[in-house]
Design an enzyme around this catalytic site. Sequence first.
Site, short mmCIF file in Angstrom:
data_model
loop_
_atom_site.label_atom_id
_atom_site.label_comp_id
_atom_site.label_asym_id
_atom_site.label_seq_id
_atom_site.Cartn_x
_atom_site.Cartn_y
_atom_site.Cartn_z
CG ASP A 102 19.23 38.63 -6.02
OD1 ASP A 102 18.20 38.94 -6.68
OD2 ASP A 102 20.10 37.82 -6.41
CE1 TYR A 106 11.14 37.85 -3.60
CE2 TYR A 106 12.59 36.54 -2.19
CZ TYR A 106 11.40 36.68 -2.90
OH TYR A 106 10.47 35.67 -2.88
CG ASP A 107 17.75 37.68 0.20
OD1 ASP A 107 16.82 37.00 -0.29
OD2 ASP A 107 18.94 37.53 -0.12
CD GLU A 158 1.90 25.78 -27.43
OE1 GLU A 158 2.26 24.93 -26.60
OE2 GLU A 158 0.76 26.25 -27.46
CE LYS A 208 6.65 16.21 -27.48
NZ LYS A 208 7.40 15.67 -26.38
CG ASP A 229 13.02 16.42 -23.21
OD1 ASP A 229 12.04 15.73 -22.93
OD2 ASP A 229 14.11 15.97 -23.60
NE ARG A 288 1.25 11.70 -20.04
CZ ARG A 288 0.52 10.87 -20.78
NH1 ARG A 288 -0.71 11.17 -21.10
NH2 ARG A 288 1.02 9.75 -21.21
CE1 TYR A 331 1.31 21.24 -22.16
CE2 TYR A 331 3.57 21.95 -21.80
CZ TYR A 331 2.60 20.97 -21.75
OH TYR A 331 2.91 19.72 -21.29
CE LYS A 373 8.62 13.18 -29.27
NZ LYS A 373 8.93 11.88 -28.76
CB CYS A 433 22.30 -19.58 -17.37
SG CYS A 433 21.55 -18.19 -16.50
CB CYS A 437 21.67 -20.38 -12.62
SG CYS A 437 20.96 -20.95 -14.18
CB CYS A 474 18.54 -19.84 -18.59
SG CYS A 474 18.58 -20.49 -16.91
CB CYS A 498 17.69 -19.21 -13.39
SG CYS A 498 18.72 -17.82 -13.89
#
Length: 659
Positions: free
Chosen positions: A29, A32-33, A107, A109, A111, A130, A216, A304, A398, A401, A416, A421
């Site tokens: 690092d 790199y710096d 593959e 999936k 998240d 997307r 992908y 899933k 309600c 109101c 209601c 309202c």
Amino acid sequence: MKERYDELVSILNKANYEYHVLDNPTITDQEYDKYLRELIDLEIKHPEYVTPDSPTNKIGGEVIEGFNKVRHEIPMLSLSNVFNESEIIEFDNRIKKEGFNPSYVCELKIDGLSVSLKYENGYFKSAATRGDGVVGEDITHNVKTIKSIPLKINKDIDIEVRGEIFMSKKTLEELNKKRKENGEPLLQNCRNAAAGSIRQLDSKIAKERKLDAFIYHLPNPEEYGIKSHLEALEFMKDLGFKTNPNNRLVSDVNGILDFITEKGSIREELPYDIDGVVIKVNDLNTQKLLGFTAKYPKWATAYKFPATEVLTKLTDIIFTVGRTGQITPNAVLEPVIVQGSTIRRATLHNEQYVLDKDLKIGDIVSIRKAGDVIPEVVKSLKERRTGKEKPFKMIKNCPICNSELVLSKSGIDYFCKNDLCPKRNIESLIHYVERKAMNIDGLGERIIEDFYNMGIITTVIDIYNLYTKKQELTELEGFGEKSISNLLESIEKSKENSLERLIFALGIKGIGEKNAKILAKKYKNIHELENASIDELNSIKDIGPILACNIVEYFNDVNNLSLINNLEELGINVNYNGEETVENDNFKDKRFVVTGTLSNYSRDEIKNIIELNGGISVDSVSKKTDVVIVGENPGSKYDKAKDLGITIWDEQTLESMLK
Ligand code: IVH
């Protein structure tokens, strides 16, 4: 000096790639710096040296005023879902029935959120979300800061690739630790955190959020002579993209099931969240022949992981008021994490639902959640009751109101009925601007609620007068000049909407998007609809007596009539514009010839579709023809098209171009 500069760019980009893509650093690092410092100094002294792939691009700091819309030339589709072994076998069988026996690529999936990346002549050019699959948002400034996304790829080509931006579990943990120390609200899960980071105007924030990305999907494989998905993955990897090391070619459905079992068991140990497994036919020609359904590719699906059930305490039952005044009981839960997201609330639908499940306040209940599905209260655990639980009681007034609630004719829902309202009004405004209604961008639920409470928008009329409050808006937090002008532009544009959107937006009881369209097509003008009788409406297929009454009742109310007149005076279109034409770049201004028989469309239908999408339908093939659509038993037009080297689409290609 310039040579040293180029050398530094190359050293740093290589180090970046080894660290963030290969996960195999070769310099420290500190080194790199040191190189980066030297590069920055050179860039300050010689701004003319700066190349588009300079690693300083990754530092962030570019601030944009709002997100520009981007149209995807090839739509970004999502996937159908399968939830168990038999549905996976069914997916495979359906493909076999069409005469194929494919191998698949399995593959993980990931998240996160999907992204499209564009490169020109090897240089990173732009990135988009997307969105709704057809139009996304430009997030170039933030994506530039993602270390594993190269600013320059290994070939000087134009290319679009797609993948998933995500945040690692560790990054989320660190981020939340800091947020907790600062008293800031915690981010729910990796996906929300990634999506929230990408939606920042200031790219410094995205940079700090340490996002990552797996690539992908290659939308245009034929341009590079690629024949299989595995090859596409390999090709993208060689270009310098990060592909997922778990990707695996399997020869049959058993291979898919093994992959799922294996990955399901290491899910927790992975450094990022996954919510399933994606299965894709490997051979691209087979993919092309399988084509698409209305929404999804037929050659891929997403398995899933099963829903998880967890126990928590039902601490209260509260009531919410909807646009129509409908009252819904909601479970307030002791927060629990289910599949990476914290669940605090769950709808209980209506009084009977709560009574059927015999829920009491204080009960231990089991909660179920699967993927993006809304969490549900499955049951209460009666054996865990202590005697201190409080019975559920439906309210009579309600909660907003206080007006007396009225039970619906069906005896299920309470309403209601107070037109004033505040909650009903806010919900009506939210409905009015919704994408399927007047489609006004930039007025989300929160903003509507805030604007309502501040008195900026209290009726739909105020929306169209918002331009007079530009100054007031500028002073509000989170409103840049660009977002205000985008909002006002969207409001202005919405005035031209065809009648069906207005009918739907008005929120006539029971009139959804589909019925609004039927009414618009039939009556062509809102005043014609105003004058329609119950009998006449009732005789329309799909409308029926209840909806007919609702429509007449709506237009009998003078307040509604005056609203419509005011809208018209403000320039809102109240006429039917005909079928909505879609701006589809695959068709726009191109000349099409059709030959042979198509299985899903008659000649007239296909001509209509071409025109609706902005294309021009012509009868004979010439040099000026852009595309020839070829069905079964094509005539000489097909041969001529081939001779002239004109683009040829089969029916599947046509359908994918339409998406
Ligand atoms: S393929 C036409 N592969 O899942 C191909 N999608 O439910 C489209 N996703 O919108 C996508 N990991 O955001 C594909 N390995 C993967 C994926 C993946 C995550 C997401 C993606 C997509 C959604 C579909």
